[in-house]
Design a protein around this motif. Sequence first.
Motif, short mmCIF file in Angstrom:
data_model
loop_
_atom_site.label_atom_id
_atom_site.label_comp_id
_atom_site.label_asym_id
_atom_site.label_seq_id
_atom_site.Cartn_x
_atom_site.Cartn_y
_atom_site.Cartn_z
N THR A 117 0.83 -1.25 0.00
CA THR A 117 0.18 0.13 0.00
C THR A 117 0.73 1.47 -0.08
O THR A 117 0.63 2.03 -0.74
N ASN A 118 1.83 1.25 0.88
CA ASN A 118 2.78 2.56 0.86
C ASN A 118 3.67 2.42 -0.32
O ASN A 118 4.16 3.40 -1.06
N ALA A 119 4.34 1.27 -0.59
CA ALA A 119 5.38 1.22 -1.61
C ALA A 119 5.17 1.55 -3.01
O ALA A 119 5.80 2.12 -3.91
N ALA A 120 3.71 1.07 -3.30
CA ALA A 120 3.29 1.29 -4.78
C ALA A 120 2.81 2.86 -4.93
O ALA A 120 2.52 3.13 -6.21
N ALA A 121 2.62 3.61 -4.21
CA ALA A 121 1.95 4.82 -4.41
C ALA A 121 2.93 5.54 -5.44
O ALA A 121 4.19 5.85 -4.81
N GLY A 122 2.37 6.25 -6.30
CA GLY A 122 3.23 7.10 -7.33
C GLY A 122 3.92 6.35 -8.27
O GLY A 122 4.59 6.90 -9.16
N ASN A 123 3.98 4.84 -8.26
CA ASN A 123 4.69 4.19 -9.11
C ASN A 123 3.67 3.89 -10.36
O ASN A 123 2.89 2.97 -10.21
N PRO A 124 4.02 4.27 -11.25
CA PRO A 124 2.98 4.10 -12.54
C PRO A 124 3.12 2.76 -13.33
O PRO A 124 2.30 2.52 -14.01
N ASP A 125 4.00 2.22 -13.07
CA ASP A 125 4.23 0.76 -13.52
C ASP A 125 3.62 -0.47 -12.72
O ASP A 125 3.11 -1.29 -13.29
N VAL A 126 2.83 0.01 -11.49
CA VAL A 126 2.30 -0.99 -10.79
C VAL A 126 0.71 -0.75 -11.24
O VAL A 126 0.25 0.32 -11.24
N LYS A 127 0.39 -1.74 -11.81
CA LYS A 127 -1.28 -1.60 -12.50
C LYS A 127 -2.16 -2.20 -11.66
O LYS A 127 -3.45 -2.00 -11.80
N SER A 128 -1.69 -3.22 -10.68
CA SER A 128 -2.62 -4.05 -9.98
C SER A 128 -2.35 -4.26 -8.55
O SER A 128 -1.07 -4.17 -8.53
N LEU A 129 -3.04 -4.12 -7.67
CA LEU A 129 -2.82 -4.49 -6.29
C LEU A 129 -3.52 -5.62 -5.87
O LEU A 129 -4.74 -5.80 -6.22
N VAL A 130 -2.88 -6.59 -5.25
CA VAL A 130 -3.83 -7.84 -4.82
C VAL A 130 -3.40 -8.22 -3.60
O VAL A 130 -2.28 -8.33 -2.96
N TYR A 131 -4.64 -8.06 -2.63
CA TYR A 131 -4.27 -8.19 -1.09
C TYR A 131 -4.67 -9.74 -0.76
O TYR A 131 -6.25 -10.06 -0.94
#
Length: 323
Positions: A117-131
């Motif tokens: 949640t914290n690390a992906a913020a602002g990274n345009p290459d992260v297209k999907s988060l899976v919890y």
Amino acid sequence: MKFIRHVSARRSLPLALLVPAAVLMAAGPSPASESGGSAGSGAGAKPTVVLVHGAWADDSGWDEVIRSLRAEGYPVVATANPLRGLTGDSAYLAARLKTIEGPVVLVGHSYGGAVITNAAAGNPDVKSLVYIAAFAPDKGETALELAAKHPGSHLTDDPDAPLPTALAAVPLGGGPADVDTYIKPDKFSDVFLSDRLEAGRAAVLAARQRPAHVATSAEVTRAVAWKTIPSWYLVATDDRTIGTDNLRFMAERAGSTTIEVDAPHAVLETDPDDVTDLILRAAHGSRPALATTGASKGAAALGGVAVLAVAGGTALVVRSRRA
């Protein structure tokens, strides 16, 4: 929140065109894959799936999931989560993500969810988060607060105990807050696995668990990726570590596309096909709606308590010292 009816048998999804893998370079962007998957972000390239484990576990928990994703042709990275504190762990993952070229599907289990949640913020290459039975905190929240919102955790059977009764503490010498925690071996099967694995296997997992520093549950979230990146969520309906109702609350608030699986907190160990299926949906499926609100709904106060580290990620409840 979009809810997907759970299907027990995982369906294979069509393979995209594979692009030859590039050699991983130590100091620059790379496919970061051991699977022969694609580098680059051209049309037809598969995203790299990055897997982040939680507390009281290690990256070997992803083994079956990795095998299944590789069979589908995906580049996969199972990164080591330091488990030293949310701020540092998130910074480490953010740096690791910068070395991966092309689109990323970022997956977190338990405390690993707070880290992504914290690390992906602002990274345009992260297209999907899976919890995967994971924390999905809002800005200013801690794992401690979220784990206390609804009952369901088996970490303690005595709310007045100075340390949750299922945990063992290892003081590290840097003061009262410099403490590592483990789940006691005789509590591990119940708390982490809901007694779903045979005793011998549960004992092995208990023996090799990695410790979670109390800072993993005490440090606040500073950036919230699920507000801008589509998310998918697996709710384990017999979660005795974070608590099933807490998982449902976070999935709904994030606007995640959600499935529920009859499984313990360590669903990676008991139901890896269901985990893989959701990751494939995130890689290929329609994009879910984003959360429409980012305001935290205020976690329940913990009067008189100090630390609850719940985990597998992870929180520890430690009581405030009496004046």
